[in-house]
Design a protein around this motif. Sequence first.
Motif, mmCIF file in Angstrom:
data_model
loop_
_atom_site.group_PDB
_atom_site.id
_atom_site.type_symbol
_atom_site.label_atom_id
_atom_site.label_comp_id
_atom_site.label_asym_id
_atom_site.label_seq_id
_atom_site.Cartn_x
_atom_site.Cartn_y
_atom_site.Cartn_z
ATOM 1 N N ALA A 114 0.865 -1.187 0.000
ATOM 2 C CA ALA A 114 0.000 0.000 0.000
ATOM 3 C C ALA A 114 0.897 1.230 0.000
ATOM 4 O O ALA A 114 2.073 1.152 0.356
ATOM 5 N N THR A 115 0.357 2.344 -0.406
ATOM 6 C CA THR A 115 1.132 3.585 -0.422
ATOM 7 C C THR A 115 0.465 4.630 0.456
ATOM 8 O O THR A 115 -0.773 4.681 0.571
ATOM 9 N N VAL A 116 1.287 5.443 1.070
ATOM 10 C CA VAL A 116 0.818 6.614 1.820
ATOM 11 C C VAL A 116 1.630 7.812 1.346
ATOM 12 O O VAL A 116 2.721 7.665 0.778
ATOM 13 N N GLU A 117 1.098 9.002 1.596
ATOM 14 C CA GLU A 117 1.772 10.218 1.126
ATOM 15 C C GLU A 117 2.025 11.159 2.291
ATOM 16 O O GLU A 117 1.146 11.395 3.123
ATOM 17 N N LEU A 118 3.234 11.703 2.326
ATOM 18 C CA LEU A 118 3.634 12.711 3.312
ATOM 19 C C LEU A 118 3.732 14.058 2.612
ATOM 20 O O LEU A 118 4.476 14.215 1.637
ATOM 21 N N LEU A 119 2.944 15.032 3.101
ATOM 22 C CA LEU A 119 2.870 16.339 2.458
ATOM 23 C C LEU A 119 3.882 17.308 3.041
ATOM 24 O O LEU A 119 4.188 17.274 4.241
ATOM 25 N N LYS A 120 4.388 18.196 2.176
ATOM 26 C CA LYS A 120 5.252 19.273 2.654
ATOM 27 C C LYS A 120 4.455 20.197 3.557
ATOM 28 O O LYS A 120 3.271 20.444 3.330
ATOM 29 N N HIS A 121 5.106 20.700 4.569
ATOM 30 C CA HIS A 121 4.443 21.657 5.439
ATOM 31 C C HIS A 121 4.887 23.067 5.061
ATOM 32 O O HIS A 121 5.991 23.262 4.548
ATOM 33 N N PRO A 122 4.037 24.058 5.299
ATOM 34 C CA PRO A 122 4.449 25.435 5.007
ATOM 35 C C PRO A 122 5.542 25.874 5.974
ATOM 36 O O PRO A 122 5.565 25.454 7.130
ATOM 37 N N SER A 123 6.445 26.674 5.478
ATOM 38 C CA SER A 123 7.506 27.225 6.332
ATOM 39 C C SER A 123 7.378 28.730 6.372
ATOM 40 O O SER A 123 7.024 29.358 5.376
ATOM 41 N N SER A 124 7.651 29.309 7.506
ATOM 42 C CA SER A 124 7.476 30.751 7.657
ATOM 43 C C SER A 124 8.678 31.357 8.352
ATOM 44 O O SER A 124 9.382 30.692 9.107
ATOM 45 N N GLN A 125 8.890 32.607 8.075
ATOM 46 C CA GLN A 125 9.943 33.382 8.735
ATOM 47 C C GLN A 125 9.442 34.811 8.883
ATOM 48 O O GLN A 125 9.056 35.445 7.896
ATOM 49 N N LEU A 126 9.437 35.311 10.098
ATOM 50 C CA LEU A 126 8.882 36.632 10.355
ATOM 51 C C LEU A 126 9.864 37.716 9.940
ATOM 52 O O LEU A 126 11.062 37.615 10.160
#
Length: 333
Positions: A114-126
Amino acid sequence: MLLNTNATSQLLLVDTAGTYSVRTATRNGCVLYDTVNVYIAPKPEIITNDSVQCLINNKFNFGTSSLSTSTYSWRIDGKIISGDTSSYSFATTGIKTIWLRSTTDLGCTDSASATVELLKHPSSQLEFSQKMACIDEELTIKNSFIVNSTGMNYKWNLGDGSLSTDKLVKHRYASSGLKKVELIVVDSNGCTDTTTNSIVSIQGVKADFTINDTAQCLDGNKFTFKASNNNGSYNWDLGNGATSSAQVLNYPYVNAGPYDVVLAIIDGNNCHDTISKSIVVYENPLAEIIVNDSAQCPYENNFIFVANTSITTGTLIHSWDLGDKTQANGDTI
């Protein structure tokens, strides 16, 4: 139940479980009989709690419709894990293939994937328009680094109880000190990232001053104004065109009237504040006495004294000293 395929080859492949009868005959006419039990391992099924998750804090739970007579081994992210179930957190994004191998008590094996997917998370810098600001000075704060920015939502905590959902925030702080600013970004997949930064300092100067007496008569008036702050530069406007840069000043007004005294202070960080207070300088009354007859005989005299005093504002109280140790009050005596 005996199964007969009527096959005559030495090698026989079957795909149906059951008991098969086998007949073998030699050239000499000898015949042998036997039975063969064929077992087919059931196809394992992978069950997972989720097929897609964000990378941060991901946790997949893998299981199968367990058979009590089978054992299982998993191959996840290059690792072999034994057991009916397995939990795993991935360290990288992308599509991952999970393998499951089942072995029955008879030694029959099969596998599934079976396959699963890992999504990129948003990155932030103030990013702040400036690292130091004065009280009530406008600051601009924005997220300067974004990955996977489609459909982004913003949740700001500006460190003084103020919240915002704007992409770019403009804010004025009402108090001095270090301010911790937190930004939570949420993309269209629900993946989040949290960034906390701090403004070096919010500086503030508070203008205030004291007055020895806010209401004085014109004759002999002397107002003392003293700035409460010990640091910075002072700019006084005394309400009549006069100015000063002293911290403490003594000032006599030459004309009666109300005045608004304004003090502006600028500190070493170029932060400033202004305060205004009102004073009043009362005009001196012009006293005049009207008498009915300035020369009268003893014993039969009847002097009438009338106060003829004028003032443009306020009220007057007349106190008399009649020269013979008699004192009286009133407009007419």
